[in-house]
Design a protein around this motif. Structure first.
Motif, PDB file in Angstrom:
ATOM      1  N   GLN A 173      -0.331   3.546   7.341  1.00 58.50           N
ATOM      2  CA  GLN A 173      -0.226   2.500   6.331  1.00 58.50           C
ATOM      3  C   GLN A 173       1.037   1.659   6.514  1.00 58.50           C
ATOM      4  N   SER A 174       2.033   2.210   7.171  1.00 60.85           N
ATOM      5  CA  SER A 174       3.326   1.514   7.291  1.00 60.85           C
ATOM      6  C   SER A 174       3.467   0.716   8.571  1.00 60.85           C
ATOM      7  N   VAL A 226      -0.528   8.107   5.977  1.00 59.80           N
ATOM      8  CA  VAL A 226       0.588   7.396   5.359  1.00 59.80           C
ATOM      9  C   VAL A 226       1.409   6.664   6.413  1.00 59.80           C
ATOM     10  N   GLY A 264      -5.215   4.705   8.530  1.00 60.03           N
ATOM     11  CA  GLY A 264      -4.147   4.217   7.675  1.00 60.03           C
ATOM     12  C   GLY A 264      -3.810   2.769   7.941  1.00 60.03           C
ATOM     13  N   ARG A 311      -4.478   1.124   0.833  1.00 56.80           N
ATOM     14  CA  ARG A 311      -4.112   2.352   0.141  1.00 56.80           C
ATOM     15  C   ARG A 311      -5.205   2.765  -0.853  1.00 56.80           C
ATOM     16  N   SER A 357       7.844   5.255   3.521  1.00 56.42           N
ATOM     17  CA  SER A 357       7.137   5.300   2.233  1.00 56.42           C
ATOM     18  C   SER A 357       8.123   5.204   1.078  1.00 56.42           C
ATOM     19  N   SER A 405       2.091   7.322  -1.907  1.00 54.23           N
ATOM     20  CA  SER A 405       2.327   7.568  -0.481  1.00 54.23           C
ATOM     21  C   SER A 405       3.606   8.370  -0.266  1.00 54.23           C
TER      22      SER A 405
END
Length: 413
Positions: A390-391, A387, A100, A105, A342, A357
């Motif tokens: 990804q952050s 997810v 991630g 994304r 998200s 997400s």
């Protein structure tokens, strides 16, 4: 990695080879393959390590949860199984977090769609060729996933993810290309939905309906034109959703009869009664993650009530049963962090890939109420960690004309 995290394909191959030593993730060769692939995935996503190491909140919560699972080996009633699950959970979680953090994304969405579509296609082929176990004991399509609630999530998640890809493609291309995009993705989505319907799995549908409602409420509540009107709509939808949950809770017998289902939610309420009894015996520390299911006592209690399952059919209850209150609190903290982060990004940038997400996180939370989807090779848990990964990138400045704005998380390009 995503193809493996569906509790089916690798084990199916192992079952065909013969000589397996356990069901699904208890077989030593399946465990070995999962760990090796997970380590390869960690190495392949090494560009995400720096950002992951910089995000102390995410890393601390996930590692604390995994380590607590491992620590539960000390009092586990079946230490060998708990340590196996802890090692696999650690490898799978770190691999997903790293992926991630390393990939965009869009890249993770494409990987997800491709992996799941392979599973759907091979499952249809298995049914056409009458492979063993392609139809489960209920007469529902199982493909290479052994039961409806393993194939169902794969097919429906593939359909929803393909829809998100389609919406993103429509944003990127001009009108001359939109018709082929809609036709192509529409055919794929229709095929996925047909396979999901043949599986007869309703748990995944509940999860995505809950996620869709939460997503719509979030988008309606955003600032912008006609804000008061939209927020009134969001409040109305929230009230109606709560009413629906109440109807589901108190009118369960009527609803299940209408949909030709058991009033016990396919035996779940019977299982939960037994699980709560065992939780009451060890509420603080639990029995050791996934350990109690190898004990004769719980098997005999379930058998006396006509059930033969070896899982809680709820991710939350599974963690509470195996890792106690501390484990459950850590799990809830991880899910809350994923939903918050998200949701903030979706609030700021309501684009398909960004909103997806948030939708995915709510889906994982909702679907875990009726199935055990917290585990090493279980797709919802892997997706939740992706997810979160990804952050973890630091807030970056995005140039927009002459103005500058700070956006949390990764670019979606």
């Amino acid at each position: 990695m995503l193809l493996m995290a569906t509790k089916g394909p690798v084990f199916w191959v192992r079952d065909e080879i013969g000589g397996r030593t356990g069901a699904f993730i208890d077989d030593w060769l399946v465990q070995l393959v999962f760990v090796v692939v997970g380590l390869v995935a960690i190495g392949a996503s090494r560009t995400g390590w720096p950002a992951l190491l910089d995000d102390r909140i995410t890393l601390t919560l996930v590692l604390a949860f995994v380590m607590w699972i491992g620590v539960s080996t000390a009092w586990s009633v079946t230490p060998s199984r708990t340590i196996e699950q802890a090692v696999m959970l650690a490898v799978g979680s770190v691999a997903a977090l790293s992926a991630g953090a390393a990939f965009s994304r869009f890249e993770t969405l494409v990987a997800l769609v491709m992996a799941l579509q392979v599973g759907v296609v091979v499952s249809v082929w298995a049914d056409v060729r009458n492979w063993a176990l392609s139809v489960d004991r209920n007469g529902d399509l199982a493909g290479i996933y052994f039961n409806r609630n393993s194939l169902g999530p794969v097919a429906l998640t593939a359909a929803v993810a393909s829809l998100v890809w389609c919406l993103d493609a429509l944003r990127r291309y001009d009108r001359s290309r939109r018709a082929p995009i809609v036709i192509g993705f529409g055919a794929v989505i229709a095929a996925d939905l047909a396979v999901w319907q043949a599986s007869g799995s309703l748990t995944t549908a509940f999860g995505f309906v809950a996620a869709a409602i939460a997503t719509v409420i979030l988008l309606l509540a955003r600032p912008g034109p006609r804000r008061s009107f939209r927020r009134a709509g969001a409040a109305t939808l929230a009230v109606l959703s709560l009413f629906g949950l109440g109807l589901l809770a108190f009118g369960r017998d009527w609803l299940t009869e209408r949909f030709d289902r058991s009033s016990t939610l396919s035996g779940r309420t019977v299982i939960w009664d037994v699980v709560f009894e065992f939780i009451a015996d060890r509420p603080l520390q639990g029995w050791g993650f996934m350990a109690v299911w190898r004990q004769p006592a719980i098997a005999e209690e379930l058998a006396s009530r006509g059930r033969g399952e070896r899982e809680s059919h709820s991710g939350f209850l599974e963690v509470l049963l195996g890792a106690g209150i501390v484990g459950l609190l850590l799990l809830l903290a991880i899910m809350a962090l994923a939903a918050w982060r998200s949701g903030v990004v979706a609030w700021q940038r309501p684009e398909p890939l960004v909103v997806w997400s948030f939708t995915l996180v709510v889906y994982v939370i909702a679907v875990n109420t009726g199935e055990t989807y917290v585990g090493a090779n279980l797709l919802p848990w892997i997706l939740l960690c992706v997810v979160l990964g990804q952050s973890v990138r630091p807030a970056r400045q995005v140039q927009s004309g002459n103005s500058r704005s700070v956006v949390m998380g990764r670019d979606v390009s």
